[in-house]
Structure formats: C-alpha cells, structure tokens
Design a protein around this motif. Sequence first.
Motif, mmCIF file in Angstrom:
data_model
loop_
_atom_site.group_PDB
_atom_site.id
_atom_site.type_symbol
_atom_site.label_atom_id
_atom_site.label_comp_id
_atom_site.label_asym_id
_atom_site.label_seq_id
_atom_site.Cartn_x
_atom_site.Cartn_y
_atom_site.Cartn_z
ATOM 1 N N PRO A 62 -11.239 -88.258 108.175
ATOM 2 C CA PRO A 62 -11.411 -89.515 107.437
ATOM 3 C C PRO A 62 -12.887 -89.705 107.096
ATOM 4 N N MET A 63 -13.159 -90.417 106.027
ATOM 5 C CA MET A 63 -14.530 -90.608 105.565
ATOM 6 C C MET A 63 -15.443 -91.201 106.630
ATOM 7 N N ASN A 64 -14.918 -92.118 107.441
ATOM 8 C CA ASN A 64 -15.762 -92.785 108.434
ATOM 9 C C ASN A 64 -16.099 -91.897 109.635
ATOM 10 N N GLU A 65 -15.534 -90.671 109.676
ATOM 11 C CA GLU A 65 -15.805 -89.764 110.791
ATOM 12 C C GLU A 65 -16.668 -88.569 110.400
ATOM 13 N N GLN A 66 -17.086 -88.489 109.141
ATOM 14 C CA GLN A 66 -17.799 -87.306 108.677
ATOM 15 C C GLN A 66 -19.244 -87.643 108.297
ATOM 16 N N LEU A 67 -20.172 -86.869 108.831
ATOM 17 C CA LEU A 67 -21.579 -87.005 108.465
ATOM 18 C C LEU A 67 -21.888 -86.088 107.282
ATOM 19 N N ALA A 68 -22.977 -86.361 106.617
ATOM 20 C CA ALA A 68 -23.444 -85.522 105.514
ATOM 21 C C ALA A 68 -24.361 -84.443 106.077
ATOM 22 N N GLU A 69 -24.532 -83.376 105.293
ATOM 23 C CA GLU A 69 -25.375 -82.276 105.739
ATOM 24 C C GLU A 69 -26.276 -81.800 104.604
ATOM 25 N N LYS A 70 -27.304 -81.066 104.982
ATOM 26 C CA LYS A 70 -28.230 -80.489 104.014
ATOM 27 C C LYS A 70 -28.747 -79.186 104.589
ATOM 28 N N HIS A 71 -28.965 -78.220 103.701
ATOM 29 C CA HIS A 71 -29.477 -76.915 104.101
ATOM 30 C C HIS A 71 -30.816 -76.678 103.405
ATOM 31 N N GLY A 89 -38.139 -89.646 102.291
ATOM 32 C CA GLY A 89 -38.078 -90.541 103.440
ATOM 33 C C GLY A 89 -36.700 -90.647 104.068
ATOM 34 N N GLU A 90 -35.725 -89.873 103.587
ATOM 35 C CA GLU A 90 -34.368 -89.862 104.157
ATOM 36 C C GLU A 90 -34.479 -89.499 105.644
ATOM 37 N N VAL A 91 -33.857 -90.284 106.508
ATOM 38 C CA VAL A 91 -33.933 -90.055 107.943
ATOM 39 C C VAL A 91 -32.652 -89.377 108.407
ATOM 40 N N SER A 92 -32.809 -88.241 109.070
ATOM 41 C CA SER A 92 -31.637 -87.494 109.523
ATOM 42 C C SER A 92 -31.117 -88.040 110.844
ATOM 43 N N VAL A 93 -29.820 -87.898 111.038
ATOM 44 C CA VAL A 93 -29.179 -88.239 112.305
ATOM 45 C C VAL A 93 -29.431 -87.106 113.291
ATOM 46 N N LYS A 94 -29.399 -85.886 112.780
ATOM 47 C CA LYS A 94 -29.745 -84.694 113.559
ATOM 48 C C LYS A 94 -30.807 -83.951 112.764
ATOM 49 N N PRO A 95 -32.006 -83.818 113.310
ATOM 50 C CA PRO A 95 -33.085 -83.147 112.581
ATOM 51 C C PRO A 95 -32.715 -81.718 112.196
ATOM 52 N N TYR A 96 -33.429 -81.192 111.216
ATOM 53 C CA TYR A 96 -33.170 -79.851 110.714
ATOM 54 C C TYR A 96 -33.270 -78.821 111.832
ATOM 55 N N ASP A 97 -32.256 -77.973 111.919
ATOM 56 C CA ASP A 97 -32.190 -76.862 112.865
ATOM 57 C C ASP A 97 -32.342 -75.588 112.043
ATOM 58 N N SER A 98 -33.496 -74.929 112.139
ATOM 59 C CA SER A 98 -33.757 -73.763 111.288
ATOM 60 C C SER A 98 -32.853 -72.580 111.629
ATOM 61 N N GLU A 99 -32.428 -72.448 112.875
ATOM 62 C CA GLU A 99 -31.527 -71.348 113.229
ATOM 63 C C GLU A 99 -30.144 -71.541 112.619
ATOM 64 N N GLN A 100 -29.651 -72.753 112.589
ATOM 65 C CA GLN A 100 -28.328 -73.040 112.024
ATOM 66 C C GLN A 100 -28.408 -73.474 110.558
ATOM 67 N N ASP A 101 -29.589 -73.707 110.068
ATOM 68 C CA ASP A 101 -29.870 -74.118 108.685
ATOM 69 C C ASP A 101 -29.113 -75.373 108.268
ATOM 70 N N TYR A 102 -29.278 -76.435 109.037
ATOM 71 C CA TYR A 102 -28.719 -77.706 108.593
ATOM 72 C C TYR A 102 -29.370 -78.880 109.316
ATOM 73 N N ALA A 103 -29.314 -80.011 108.635
ATOM 74 C CA ALA A 103 -29.646 -81.309 109.216
ATOM 75 C C ALA A 103 -28.458 -82.207 108.883
ATOM 76 N N LEU A 104 -28.215 -83.219 109.692
ATOM 77 C CA LEU A 104 -27.104 -84.141 109.454
ATOM 78 C C LEU A 104 -27.649 -85.524 109.111
ATOM 79 N N TYR A 105 -26.920 -86.206 108.225
ATOM 80 C CA TYR A 105 -27.324 -87.528 107.737
ATOM 81 C C TYR A 105 -26.136 -88.478 107.724
ATOM 82 N N ASP A 106 -26.433 -89.768 107.845
ATOM 83 C CA ASP A 106 -25.427 -90.778 107.556
ATOM 84 C C ASP A 106 -25.176 -90.748 106.053
ATOM 85 N N PRO A 107 -23.990 -91.149 105.618
ATOM 86 C CA PRO A 107 -23.730 -91.187 104.168
ATOM 87 C C PRO A 107 -24.725 -92.110 103.467
#
Length: 155
Positions: A58-67, A91-109
Amino acid sequence: MILSSMSLWENQRKFEHIVIVKAIEALQTILKENPAEGRIEIQSDQMYMSLMEFDAKPMNEQLAEKHESYIDVHYLIEGEETIGWSSQQVGEVSVKPYDSEQDYALYDPSDDEILLQLKPGMFAVFFPNDIHRPGMGLAKIKKAVIKIHVGLLSS
C-alpha cells in the motif's frame, strides 16, 4: 525519467541513448528465455537485470528511493504497479542516508510526487536525480529491473 511501453519501442528507440537501447534489447532477449527469478548478468556489474515477483505494498507503507551509481529500468511483466516519481530537490532530507555499497538512500514521499500507473509491457527509466517509489499496488507484481552503471553513459 522516461515512461513508455514496448508497443512504442520500435519508433522510440532511435531517440534514446545507445546504452538505454542496449538495456531494452537485452531485456527483450532475456524475457524470451522465461528465466527464473534472481539476478541475470548482462555486462557484469555495469549492467544487470533482477527478475522478481512480490506482493505490492500500500502507498502508506512504501518509502521512496534514489540511486547515485545506477540508472534503473523498471519493466512490468504482470500485474499493475504504481510508482511515485519526483525530481531531487535541493535540501531533500533522507530517511536513510545514502549507502554507497547498496547504492540507495530512502526518502519520505514528496509533496510534489507524481504517480505513474504501469500496466504489463510498460517501462520506466529512472536516472540518479529521480526519486522514485516503486512496488505500490493491491496485488502481486512480476517485474524486471535493469541496473545500468552511470559510467556507461559517459564512455
């Protein structure tokens, strides 16, 4: 971000970067072989595909990601999928900072997120500046995701 369909590919391919063309052609070839789920090498760690089947969230359970190191090509095989998209904001603030080994950061929608509705045969290409929230919906999804290292586009 690119949103399209395989039904349009033959006319569209002439406008795409040669590396995107190579990825889509590899996808078409691999899927004809009806592969099992998992990682499939195309060009070592520079380009590979992950084939997966899962229950959409469901939409309310999924975070956004960026590589940063890879471009994603999401291709829907079965089901219906909603993918949220927004461009990276300064200035976008990540929920989980960028992890270079896994190549992603997580964001709130994002408040400016646009919802893309994918049906089987459609694909979306997400570049490093695209924050995306895949895997949303109400049922099972079968999809392929091709990862393209950004270095391939500059060489």
